[in-house]
Motif scaffolding. Structure first.
Motif, PDB file in Angstrom:
ATOM      1  N   TYR A  12       0.849  -1.186   0.000  1.00 50.98           N
ATOM      2  CA  TYR A  12       0.000   0.000   0.000  1.00 50.98           C
ATOM      3  C   TYR A  12       0.891   1.244   0.000  1.00 50.98           C
ATOM      4  O   TYR A  12       1.813   1.356   0.807  1.00 50.98           O
ATOM      5  CB  TYR A  12      -0.922  -0.013   1.218  1.00 50.98           C
ATOM      6  CG  TYR A  12      -1.896   1.131   1.252  1.00 50.98           C
ATOM      7  CD1 TYR A  12      -2.931   1.203   0.325  1.00 50.98           C
ATOM      8  CD2 TYR A  12      -1.788   2.139   2.201  1.00 50.98           C
ATOM      9  CE1 TYR A  12      -3.829   2.248   0.343  1.00 50.98           C
ATOM     10  CE2 TYR A  12      -2.685   3.181   2.232  1.00 50.98           C
ATOM     11  CZ  TYR A  12      -3.704   3.236   1.300  1.00 50.98           C
ATOM     12  OH  TYR A  12      -4.593   4.276   1.317  1.00 50.98           O
ATOM     13  N   HIS A  16      -0.765   4.431   6.329  1.00 49.13           N
ATOM     14  CA  HIS A  16      -1.797   3.736   7.094  1.00 49.13           C
ATOM     15  C   HIS A  16      -1.119   2.862   8.137  1.00 49.13           C
ATOM     16  O   HIS A  16      -0.377   1.946   7.810  1.00 49.13           O
ATOM     17  CB  HIS A  16      -2.669   2.873   6.175  1.00 49.13           C
ATOM     18  CG  HIS A  16      -3.789   2.205   6.896  1.00 49.13           C
ATOM     19  ND1 HIS A  16      -4.885   2.880   7.348  1.00 49.13           N
ATOM     20  CD2 HIS A  16      -3.960   0.922   7.279  1.00 49.13           C
ATOM     21  CE1 HIS A  16      -5.707   2.043   7.957  1.00 49.13           C
ATOM     22  NE2 HIS A  16      -5.156   0.841   7.932  1.00 49.13           N
ATOM     23  N   ARG A  20      -4.071  -4.362   7.841  1.00 46.20           N
ATOM     24  CA  ARG A  20      -4.116  -4.438   6.382  1.00 46.20           C
ATOM     25  C   ARG A  20      -4.648  -5.787   5.944  1.00 46.20           C
ATOM     26  O   ARG A  20      -4.635  -6.750   6.698  1.00 46.20           O
ATOM     27  CB  ARG A  20      -2.734  -4.192   5.791  1.00 46.20           C
ATOM     28  CG  ARG A  20      -2.243  -2.798   6.146  1.00 46.20           C
ATOM     29  CD  ARG A  20      -0.949  -2.476   5.503  1.00 46.20           C
ATOM     30  NE  ARG A  20      -0.514  -1.156   5.963  1.00 46.20           N
ATOM     31  CZ  ARG A  20       0.255  -0.367   5.272  1.00 46.20           C
ATOM     32  NH1 ARG A  20       0.703  -0.741   4.111  1.00 46.20           N
ATOM     33  NH2 ARG A  20       0.603   0.801   5.754  1.00 46.20           N
ATOM     34  N   LEU A  23      -6.054  -7.488  -1.257  1.00 36.87           N
ATOM     35  CA  LEU A  23      -7.073  -7.411  -2.307  1.00 36.87           C
ATOM     36  C   LEU A  23      -6.557  -8.166  -3.523  1.00 36.87           C
ATOM     37  O   LEU A  23      -5.447  -7.899  -4.003  1.00 36.87           O
ATOM     38  CB  LEU A  23      -7.348  -5.953  -2.692  1.00 36.87           C
ATOM     39  CG  LEU A  23      -8.120  -5.721  -3.997  1.00 36.87           C
ATOM     40  CD1 LEU A  23      -9.549  -6.245  -3.888  1.00 36.87           C
ATOM     41  CD2 LEU A  23      -8.126  -4.254  -4.367  1.00 36.87           C
ATOM     42  N   ILE A  41      -5.237   2.593  -6.654  1.00 33.73           N
ATOM     43  CA  ILE A  41      -5.665   2.268  -5.293  1.00 33.73           C
ATOM     44  C   ILE A  41      -5.493   3.537  -4.461  1.00 33.73           C
ATOM     45  O   ILE A  41      -4.365   3.974  -4.239  1.00 33.73           O
ATOM     46  CB  ILE A  41      -4.828   1.116  -4.679  1.00 33.73           C
ATOM     47  CG1 ILE A  41      -4.826  -0.123  -5.573  1.00 33.73           C
ATOM     48  CG2 ILE A  41      -5.285   0.807  -3.258  1.00 33.73           C
ATOM     49  CD1 ILE A  41      -6.116  -0.889  -5.601  1.00 33.73           C
ATOM     50  N   ASP A  42      -6.592   4.131  -4.056  1.00 40.19           N
ATOM     51  CA  ASP A  42      -6.568   5.391  -3.291  1.00 40.19           C
ATOM     52  C   ASP A  42      -5.681   6.441  -3.967  1.00 40.19           C
ATOM     53  O   ASP A  42      -4.939   7.168  -3.307  1.00 40.19           O
ATOM     54  CB  ASP A  42      -6.114   5.153  -1.848  1.00 40.19           C
ATOM     55  CG  ASP A  42      -7.212   4.570  -0.986  1.00 40.19           C
ATOM     56  OD1 ASP A  42      -8.398   4.646  -1.384  1.00 40.19           O
ATOM     57  OD2 ASP A  42      -6.899   4.042   0.100  1.00 40.19           O
ATOM     58  N   PHE A  55      -2.915  -6.764  -4.066  1.00 32.52           N
ATOM     59  CA  PHE A  55      -2.539  -5.478  -3.510  1.00 32.52           C
ATOM     60  C   PHE A  55      -2.772  -5.504  -2.007  1.00 32.52           C
ATOM     61  O   PHE A  55      -3.777  -6.034  -1.534  1.00 32.52           O
ATOM     62  CB  PHE A  55      -3.409  -4.353  -4.103  1.00 32.52           C
ATOM     63  CG  PHE A  55      -3.236  -4.145  -5.564  1.00 32.52           C
ATOM     64  CD1 PHE A  55      -2.278  -3.266  -6.055  1.00 32.52           C
ATOM     65  CD2 PHE A  55      -4.039  -4.824  -6.477  1.00 32.52           C
ATOM     66  CE1 PHE A  55      -2.126  -3.072  -7.421  1.00 32.52           C
ATOM     67  CE2 PHE A  55      -3.893  -4.630  -7.836  1.00 32.52           C
ATOM     68  CZ  PHE A  55      -2.931  -3.757  -8.311  1.00 32.52           C
ATOM     69  N   GLU A  56      -1.872  -4.898  -1.265  1.00 26.80           N
ATOM     70  CA  GLU A  56      -2.071  -4.724   0.170  1.00 26.80           C
ATOM     71  C   GLU A  56      -2.889  -3.444   0.363  1.00 26.80           C
ATOM     72  O   GLU A  56      -2.539  -2.391  -0.183  1.00 26.80           O
ATOM     73  CB  GLU A  56      -0.709  -4.592   0.848  1.00 26.80           C
ATOM     74  CG  GLU A  56      -0.786  -4.558   2.344  1.00 26.80           C
ATOM     75  CD  GLU A  56       0.602  -4.438   2.950  1.00 26.80           C
ATOM     76  OE1 GLU A  56       0.985  -5.359   3.669  1.00 26.80           O
ATOM     77  OE2 GLU A  56       1.260  -3.419   2.682  1.00 26.80           O
ATOM     78  N   ILE A  57      -3.996  -3.543   1.106  1.00 25.02           N
ATOM     79  CA  ILE A  57      -4.882  -2.391   1.329  1.00 25.02           C
ATOM     80  C   ILE A  57      -5.264  -2.310   2.806  1.00 25.02           C
ATOM     81  O   ILE A  57      -5.180  -3.315   3.524  1.00 25.02           O
ATOM     82  CB  ILE A  57      -6.154  -2.464   0.453  1.00 25.02           C
ATOM     83  CG1 ILE A  57      -6.979  -3.703   0.798  1.00 25.02           C
ATOM     84  CG2 ILE A  57      -5.809  -2.399  -1.024  1.00 25.02           C
ATOM     85  CD1 ILE A  57      -8.353  -3.752   0.151  1.00 25.02           C
ATOM     86  N   VAL A  63     -11.653   1.739   0.675  1.00 25.68           N
ATOM     87  CA  VAL A  63     -10.544   1.930  -0.267  1.00 25.68           C
ATOM     88  C   VAL A  63     -11.132   2.172  -1.652  1.00 25.68           C
ATOM     89  O   VAL A  63     -11.977   1.403  -2.117  1.00 25.68           O
ATOM     90  CB  VAL A  63      -9.623   0.685  -0.291  1.00 25.68           C
ATOM     91  CG1 VAL A  63      -8.541   0.827  -1.340  1.00 25.68           C
ATOM     92  CG2 VAL A  63      -9.030   0.433   1.079  1.00 25.68           C
ATOM     93  N   VAL A  65     -10.974   2.079  -5.547  1.00 25.57           N
ATOM     94  CA  VAL A  65     -10.296   1.288  -6.586  1.00 25.57           C
ATOM     95  C   VAL A  65     -10.817   1.732  -7.941  1.00 25.57           C
ATOM     96  O   VAL A  65     -12.030   1.809  -8.157  1.00 25.57           O
ATOM     97  CB  VAL A  65     -10.571  -0.223  -6.398  1.00 25.57           C
ATOM     98  CG1 VAL A  65      -9.890  -1.034  -7.493  1.00 25.57           C
ATOM     99  CG2 VAL A  65     -10.116  -0.688  -5.028  1.00 25.57           C
TER     100      VAL A  65
END
Length: 144
Positions: A12, A16, A20, A23, A41-42, A55-57, A63, A65
């Motif tokens: 990500y 943050h 986590r 995704l 992503i964001d 993806f790490e979210i 979030v 997308v």
């Protein structure tokens, strides 16, 4: 949907400090598509090839997308969604059949390819014009 094996998830990019999750996004090309799509992503953009990417979210907040294709310097096939904290972390993007149409992103198995009728009509008209041209050429060649 399982993340691709052998490749770590894309970290990500935003700040943050909370929990986590992963995704898994399955990018499926439309009838007319380039070599890749861009995933946002964001607000952080990642050019990706067609197929499955992880993806790490953040797990504790929504979030944003978005997925789109680049075509002659412009965005095409844009599709957006907001993944809420409790939603299953799996999405599928399906590119449009005609790049003037929007793409679609949603839970796996629920997205469809937009613009198929428009693309079929354009290709059908092109086929009719080609047939008329060939008949004209044959008519001219046999009348000589």
């Amino acid at each position: 949907m399982q993340p691709p094996t052998g490749t770590p998830p894309i970290p990500y990019a935003g700040h943050h400090a909370g929990p986590r999750r992963i995704l898994v996004l399955d990018l499926r090309r439309g009838l007319i598509a380039g070599n890749s799509a861009t995933v946002s992503i964001d607000g952080s953009e990642y050019p990706r090839h067609w197929g499955r990417t992880a993806f790490e979210i953040p797990a504790d907040r929504p979030v944003a997308v978005a997925v789109f294709q680049r075509f002659r310097g412009t965005q095409a096939g844009l599709a957006t969604t907001v993944l809420p904290p409790g939603a299953p972390p799996a999405l599928e993007y399906r590119g449009p059949a005609h790049l003037a149409m929007a793409g679609e992103v949603g839970p796996p198995g629920t997205v469809r390819q937009r613009g198929l009728v428009m693309q079929s009509m354009l290709l059908g008209c092109l086929g009719v014009l080609l047939l008329v041209f060939l008949l004209f050429v044959v008519f001219i060649a046999t009348s000589l």
